[in-house]
Motif scaffolding. Structure first.
Motif, PDB file in Angstrom:
ATOM      1  N   UNK A 118       0.969  -1.274   0.001  1.00 54.86           N
ATOM      2  CA  UNK A 118       0.130  -0.171   0.133  1.00 54.86           C
ATOM      3  C   UNK A 118       0.808   1.216  -0.028  1.00 54.86           C
ATOM      4  N   UNK A 119       0.682   2.275  -0.750  1.00 56.59           N
ATOM      5  CA  UNK A 119       1.132   3.570  -1.068  1.00 56.59           C
ATOM      6  C   UNK A 119       2.038   3.665  -2.227  1.00 56.59           C
ATOM      7  N   UNK A 120       3.144   4.223  -1.905  1.00 61.56           N
ATOM      8  CA  UNK A 120       4.090   4.438  -3.256  1.00 61.56           C
ATOM      9  C   UNK A 120       5.306   3.340  -3.226  1.00 61.56           C
ATOM     10  N   UNK A 121       5.347   2.824  -4.383  1.00 60.05           N
ATOM     11  CA  UNK A 121       6.567   1.985  -4.737  1.00 60.05           C
ATOM     12  C   UNK A 121       7.512   2.642  -5.738  1.00 60.05           C
ATOM     13  N   UNK A 122       8.537   3.099  -5.347  1.00 60.46           N
ATOM     14  CA  UNK A 122       9.735   3.655  -5.985  1.00 60.46           C
ATOM     15  C   UNK A 122      11.030   2.964  -5.498  1.00 60.46           C
ATOM     16  N   UNK A 123      12.198   3.416  -6.089  1.00 63.07           N
ATOM     17  CA  UNK A 123      13.538   2.894  -5.876  1.00 63.07           C
ATOM     18  C   UNK A 123      13.866   2.930  -4.273  1.00 63.07           C
TER      19      UNK A 123
ATOM     20  N   UNK B 148      13.694  -0.875  -1.248  1.00 68.40           N
ATOM     21  CA  UNK B 148      14.385  -1.414  -0.147  1.00 68.40           C
ATOM     22  C   UNK B 148      13.835  -2.140   0.925  1.00 68.40           C
ATOM     23  N   UNK B 149      12.646  -1.606   1.420  1.00 67.45           N
ATOM     24  CA  UNK B 149      11.821  -2.149   2.629  1.00 67.45           C
ATOM     25  C   UNK B 149      11.449  -3.635   1.904  1.00 67.45           C
ATOM     26  N   UNK B 150      10.643  -3.545   0.748  1.00 67.48           N
ATOM     27  CA  UNK B 150      10.260  -4.545   0.273  1.00 67.48           C
ATOM     28  C   UNK B 150      11.419  -5.786   0.036  1.00 67.48           C
TER      29      UNK B 150
ATOM     30  N   UNK C 145      13.912 -10.813   1.225  1.00 67.50           N
ATOM     31  CA  UNK C 145      15.329 -11.758   1.533  1.00 67.50           C
ATOM     32  C   UNK C 145      14.999 -12.456   2.779  1.00 67.50           C
ATOM     33  N   UNK C 146      14.490 -11.651   3.723  1.00 66.56           N
ATOM     34  CA  UNK C 146      14.162 -12.498   5.105  1.00 66.56           C
ATOM     35  C   UNK C 146      13.161 -13.554   4.835  1.00 66.56           C
ATOM     36  N   UNK C 147      12.165 -13.459   4.144  1.00 62.06           N
ATOM     37  CA  UNK C 147      11.313 -14.464   4.061  1.00 62.06           C
ATOM     38  C   UNK C 147      11.922 -15.691   3.407  1.00 62.06           C
ATOM     39  N   UNK C 148      12.421 -15.328   2.205  1.00 60.46           N
ATOM     40  CA  UNK C 148      12.991 -16.389   1.405  1.00 60.46           C
ATOM     41  C   UNK C 148      14.276 -16.999   2.012  1.00 60.46           C
ATOM     42  N   UNK C 149      15.421 -16.309   2.532  1.00 60.22           N
ATOM     43  CA  UNK C 149      16.695 -16.888   3.026  1.00 60.22           C
ATOM     44  C   UNK C 149      16.673 -17.255   4.466  1.00 60.22           C
ATOM     45  N   UNK C 150      15.752 -16.691   5.140  1.00 63.47           N
ATOM     46  CA  UNK C 150      15.694 -16.918   6.745  1.00 63.47           C
ATOM     47  C   UNK C 150      14.561 -17.869   7.095  1.00 63.47           C
ATOM     48  N   UNK C 151      13.320 -17.616   6.503  1.00 61.59           N
ATOM     49  CA  UNK C 151      12.258 -18.322   6.765  1.00 61.59           C
ATOM     50  C   UNK C 151      11.936 -19.418   5.966  1.00 61.59           C
TER      51      UNK C 151
ATOM     52  N   UNK D 289      14.067  -3.778 -11.268  1.00 55.54           N
ATOM     53  CA  UNK D 289      14.521  -4.168 -10.226  1.00 55.54           C
ATOM     54  C   UNK D 289      13.608  -5.295  -9.639  1.00 55.54           C
ATOM     55  N   UNK D 290      12.385  -5.430  -9.855  1.00 53.06           N
ATOM     56  CA  UNK D 290      11.725  -6.262  -9.275  1.00 53.06           C
ATOM     57  C   UNK D 290      11.757  -7.571  -9.826  1.00 53.06           C
ATOM     58  N   UNK D 291      12.018  -7.447 -11.245  1.00 49.21           N
ATOM     59  CA  UNK D 291      12.235  -8.687 -12.150  1.00 49.21           C
ATOM     60  C   UNK D 291      13.616  -9.528 -11.558  1.00 49.21           C
TER      61      UNK D 291
END
Length: 110
Positions: free
Chosen positions: A18-23, A27-29, A34-40, A62-64
């Motif tokens: 929700x909100x603005x998605x830019x460069x 970084x938050x996303x 990364x946390x969900x993929x590699x740690x969890x 970047x998303x790609x």
């Protein structure tokens, strides 16, 4: 500002943006992914763009790269809420874009 909400249903991680998605806000996303993929060790993701108010055109390159990273770790990703045709053209694969979450769930059924 980007709000990210996550929820797990039947082993599938639902990420609602929700909100603005830019460069800058990407970084938050990326940190969350990364946390969900590699740690969890999560491998199935549904990313919902329906409530994104502002979306930079260059963000999909970047998303790609993150999507490819998830695919290479034997994961699956589905994108929802990309109703704008021009943003669909930036995505790496057409078969992962759905109108809503219910359609996206069918992608994960074997």
């Amino acid at each position: 500002m980007l709000n990210i909400s996550t929820n797990v249903i039947k082993g599938i991680m639902f990420i609602k943006l929700e909100g603005e998605l830019n460069n800058y806000t990407y970084n938050e996303l990326e940190e969350d992914l990364n946390y969900l993929l590699y740690k969890q060790r999560m491998h199935y993701f549904v990313i919902d763009f329906k409530e994104v108010n502002s979306l930079d055109e260059n963000i999909f390159s970047i998303i790609q790269s993150k999507l490819v990273e998830i695919f290479l770790s034997c994961g699956k990703v589905v994108l929802c809420g990309l109703n704008n045709v021009k943003f669909r053209n930036y995505c790496c694969r057409d078969n992962i874009i759905f109108n809503d979450i219910i359609e996206a769930l069918n992608y994960f059924y074997i």
